[in-house]
Design a protein around this motif. Structure first.
Motif, PDB file in Angstrom:
ATOM      1  N   LEU A   1       0.868  -1.111  -0.387  1.00 28.48           N
ATOM      2  CA  LEU A   1       0.540  -0.051  -0.598  1.00 28.48           C
ATOM      3  C   LEU A   1       0.722   0.676   0.609  1.00 28.48           C
ATOM      4  CD1 LEU A   1      -2.680  -0.881   2.741  1.00 28.48           C
ATOM      5  CD2 LEU A   1      -2.596  -1.869   0.469  1.00 28.48           C
ATOM      6  N   LYS A   2       0.063   2.360  -1.285  1.00 28.99           N
ATOM      7  CA  LYS A   2       1.417   3.666  -0.730  1.00 28.99           C
ATOM      8  C   LYS A   2       0.389   4.718  -0.346  1.00 28.99           C
ATOM      9  CE  LYS A   2       4.573   1.293  -2.906  1.00 28.99           C
ATOM     10  NZ  LYS A   2       5.199   0.726  -2.998  1.00 28.99           N
ATOM     11  N   PRO A   3       0.864   5.937  -0.125  1.00 32.77           N
ATOM     12  CA  PRO A   3       0.395   7.309   0.186  1.00 32.77           C
ATOM     13  C   PRO A   3      -0.478   7.574  -1.556  1.00 32.77           C
ATOM     14  CG  PRO A   3       2.248   7.313   1.331  1.00 32.77           C
ATOM     15  CD  PRO A   3       2.426   5.423   0.184  1.00 32.77           C
ATOM     16  N   VAL A   4      -1.689   7.513  -1.405  1.00 39.13           N
ATOM     17  CA  VAL A   4      -2.282   8.553  -2.464  1.00 39.13           C
ATOM     18  C   VAL A   4      -2.642   9.794  -2.233  1.00 39.13           C
ATOM     19  CG1 VAL A   4      -2.811   6.214  -3.682  1.00 39.13           C
ATOM     20  CG2 VAL A   4      -4.650   7.201  -1.944  1.00 39.13           C
ATOM     21  N   ARG A   5      -2.524  10.268  -1.278  1.00 31.63           N
ATOM     22  CA  ARG A   5      -3.062  11.475  -0.994  1.00 31.63           C
ATOM     23  C   ARG A   5      -3.155  12.193   0.870  1.00 31.63           C
ATOM     24  NH1 ARG A   5      -8.029   9.352  -0.987  1.00 31.63           N
ATOM     25  NH2 ARG A   5      -9.831  10.361   0.362  1.00 31.63           N
ATOM     26  N   GLU A   6      -3.013  13.095   1.470  1.00 39.12           N
ATOM     27  CA  GLU A   6      -2.670  13.388   2.830  1.00 39.12           C
ATOM     28  C   GLU A   6      -3.294  14.320   3.174  1.00 39.12           C
ATOM     29  OE1 GLU A   6       1.661  14.524   3.828  1.00 39.12           O
ATOM     30  OE2 GLU A   6       1.568  12.868   2.608  1.00 39.12           O
ATOM     31  N   HIS A   7      -3.753  14.456   4.911  1.00 36.77           N
ATOM     32  CA  HIS A   7      -3.679  16.584   4.806  1.00 36.77           C
ATOM     33  C   HIS A   7      -3.428  16.265   6.326  1.00 36.77           C
ATOM     34  CE1 HIS A   7      -6.744  19.879   5.598  1.00 36.77           C
ATOM     35  NE2 HIS A   7      -6.573  19.047   6.857  1.00 36.77           N
ATOM     36  N   ASN A   8      -2.689  17.267   6.502  1.00 38.83           N
ATOM     37  CA  ASN A   8      -1.993  18.174   7.555  1.00 38.83           C
ATOM     38  C   ASN A   8      -2.691  18.823   7.955  1.00 38.83           C
ATOM     39  OD1 ASN A   8       0.372  17.017   7.576  1.00 38.83           O
ATOM     40  ND2 ASN A   8       0.758  17.329   4.736  1.00 38.83           N
ATOM     41  N   ALA A   9      -2.868  19.274   9.632  1.00 40.80           N
ATOM     42  CA  ALA A   9      -3.645  19.517  10.062  1.00 40.80           C
ATOM     43  C   ALA A   9      -2.901  21.331   9.800  1.00 40.80           C
ATOM     44  CB  ALA A   9      -4.201  19.638  11.704  1.00 40.80           C
ATOM     45  N   ALA A  10      -3.428  22.492   9.850  1.00 39.65           N
ATOM     46  CA  ALA A  10      -2.383  23.551   9.649  1.00 39.65           C
ATOM     47  C   ALA A  10      -1.982  23.845  11.513  1.00 39.65           C
ATOM     48  CB  ALA A  10      -3.804  25.185   9.954  1.00 39.65           C
ATOM     49  N   ASP A  11      -2.170  23.466  12.490  1.00 39.95           N
ATOM     50  CA  ASP A  11      -1.559  24.237  13.477  1.00 39.95           C
ATOM     51  C   ASP A  11      -0.317  22.006  13.799  1.00 39.95           C
ATOM     52  OD1 ASP A  11      -3.011  21.980  14.524  1.00 39.95           O
ATOM     53  OD2 ASP A  11      -4.506  22.844  15.672  1.00 39.95           O
ATOM     54  N   GLY A  12      -0.307  21.448  12.986  1.00 40.68           N
ATOM     55  CA  GLY A  12       0.699  20.288  13.274  1.00 40.68           C
ATOM     56  C   GLY A  12      -0.011  19.783  14.361  1.00 40.68           C
ATOM     57  N   SER A  13      -2.063  20.078  14.255  1.00 37.61           N
ATOM     58  CA  SER A  13      -2.178  18.402  15.742  1.00 37.61           C
ATOM     59  C   SER A  13      -2.570  17.303  14.838  1.00 37.61           C
ATOM     60  CB  SER A  13      -3.023  19.276  16.367  1.00 37.61           C
ATOM     61  OG  SER A  13      -4.477  19.720  15.091  1.00 37.61           O
ATOM     62  N   PHE A  14      -1.854  16.881  13.525  1.00 36.81           N
ATOM     63  CA  PHE A  14      -2.734  15.838  13.330  1.00 36.81           C
ATOM     64  C   PHE A  14      -1.975  15.345  12.111  1.00 36.81           C
ATOM     65  CE2 PHE A  14      -6.705  17.904  12.109  1.00 36.81           C
ATOM     66  CZ  PHE A  14      -6.653  17.741  10.670  1.00 36.81           C
ATOM     67  N   LYS A  15      -2.088  14.653  11.346  1.00 37.12           N
ATOM     68  CA  LYS A  15      -2.339  13.814   9.920  1.00 37.12           C
ATOM     69  C   LYS A  15      -2.415  12.562   9.277  1.00 37.12           C
ATOM     70  CE  LYS A  15       2.245  13.791   6.687  1.00 37.12           C
ATOM     71  NZ  LYS A  15       3.502  13.649   6.643  1.00 37.12           N
ATOM     72  N   LEU A  16      -3.192  13.139   8.905  1.00 42.63           N
ATOM     73  CA  LEU A  16      -4.386  12.132   7.825  1.00 42.63           C
ATOM     74  C   LEU A  16      -3.083  11.540   6.266  1.00 42.63           C
ATOM     75  CD1 LEU A  16      -7.542  13.539   7.824  1.00 42.63           C
ATOM     76  CD2 LEU A  16      -6.954  11.952   9.241  1.00 42.63           C
ATOM     77  N   VAL A  17      -3.290  10.024   6.688  1.00 42.30           N
ATOM     78  CA  VAL A  17      -2.651   9.206   5.254  1.00 42.30           C
ATOM     79  C   VAL A  17      -3.802   8.520   4.630  1.00 42.30           C
ATOM     80  CG1 VAL A  17      -0.397   8.600   4.109  1.00 42.30           C
ATOM     81  CG2 VAL A  17      -0.281  10.209   5.941  1.00 42.30           C
ATOM     82  N   TYR A  18      -3.389   8.872   3.315  1.00 39.52           N
ATOM     83  CA  TYR A  18      -4.736   7.245   3.062  1.00 39.52           C
ATOM     84  C   TYR A  18      -4.036   6.651   2.222  1.00 39.52           C
ATOM     85  CZ  TYR A  18      -8.492  10.508   3.917  1.00 39.52           C
ATOM     86  OH  TYR A  18      -9.336  11.878   4.896  1.00 39.52           O
ATOM     87  N   LEU A  19      -4.070   5.403   2.589  1.00 37.15           N
ATOM     88  CA  LEU A  19      -3.283   4.302   1.122  1.00 37.15           C
ATOM     89  C   LEU A  19      -4.229   3.355   0.544  1.00 37.15           C
ATOM     90  CD1 LEU A  19      -1.010   3.021   4.285  1.00 37.15           C
ATOM     91  CD2 LEU A  19      -0.258   4.337   2.947  1.00 37.15           C
ATOM     92  N   GLY A  20      -3.454   3.409  -1.068  1.00 40.02           N
ATOM     93  CA  GLY A  20      -3.898   2.674  -1.712  1.00 40.02           C
ATOM     94  C   GLY A  20      -3.224   1.327  -2.288  1.00 40.02           C
ATOM     95  N   ASP A  21      -3.596   0.904  -2.852  1.00 35.09           N
ATOM     96  CA  ASP A  21      -3.632  -0.949  -3.377  1.00 35.09           C
ATOM     97  C   ASP A  21      -3.133  -0.220  -4.545  1.00 35.09           C
ATOM     98  OD1 ASP A  21      -6.095  -0.875  -4.568  1.00 35.09           O
ATOM     99  OD2 ASP A  21      -6.813  -2.447  -3.395  1.00 35.09           O
ATOM    100  N   GLY A  22      -3.770   0.677  -5.507  1.00 35.78           N
ATOM    101  CA  GLY A  22      -3.017   1.149  -6.786  1.00 35.78           C
ATOM    102  C   GLY A  22      -4.000   0.172  -7.757  1.00 35.78           C
ATOM    103  N   PHE A  23      -5.215  -0.718  -7.039  1.00 33.71           N
ATOM    104  CA  PHE A  23      -5.652  -0.890  -8.229  1.00 33.71           C
ATOM    105  C   PHE A  23      -7.683  -0.807  -8.274  1.00 33.71           C
ATOM    106  CE2 PHE A  23      -2.622  -3.859  -7.423  1.00 33.71           C
ATOM    107  CZ  PHE A  23      -2.040  -4.115  -8.983  1.00 33.71           C
TER     108      PHE A  23
END
Length: 122
Positions: free
Chosen positions: A27-49
């Protein structure tokens, strides 16, 4: 119409989790979202299929492991090369439960989430 979009796991060590999901399942990162204040990070993983993604949520100030209860939930993947991926997971030491009678097994990620591996139906 309603379609699956993503599933979430909250994780403690983002780098460790990204490495695990890449090595264990490709699984590889396909997109991410970083909180403006740096308090959290979301990383979305995809299988490429498929369009389905696994969202990893990292909270900056979180230090305690997540309480996963009795782990009666899991994410499942099917594979067209069951023997090869089983061998890989054995070598990684991440298999946490096997059910040979059903022809399935589970791996555990760095935070203790269970992931089922199912052979592709023929």
């Amino acid at each position: 119409m309603v379609k699956f979009n993503h599933f979430n796991f909250n994780i403690l060590d983002l780098d460790k989790s990204l490495d695990f999901y890449d090595k264990a399942l490709g699984l590889k990162p396909v997109r991410e979202h970083n909180a403006a204040d740096g308090s959290f990070k979301l990383v979305y993983l995809g299988d490429g299929f498929s369009d389905f993604t696994l969202e990893l949520t990292w909270l900056k100030d979180r230090t305690e492991p997540y309480n996963l209860g009795e782990c009666e939930f899991h994410l499942a993947f099917h594979t067209d090369d069951y023997e090869a991926i089983h061998k890989k997971h054995q070598e990684m030491g991440c298999i946490c439960f096997e059910n040979p009678a059903m022809g399935i097994y589970f791996i555990s990620d760095p935070d203790g989430y269970w992931i089922e591996i199912v052979p592709e139906k023929k």
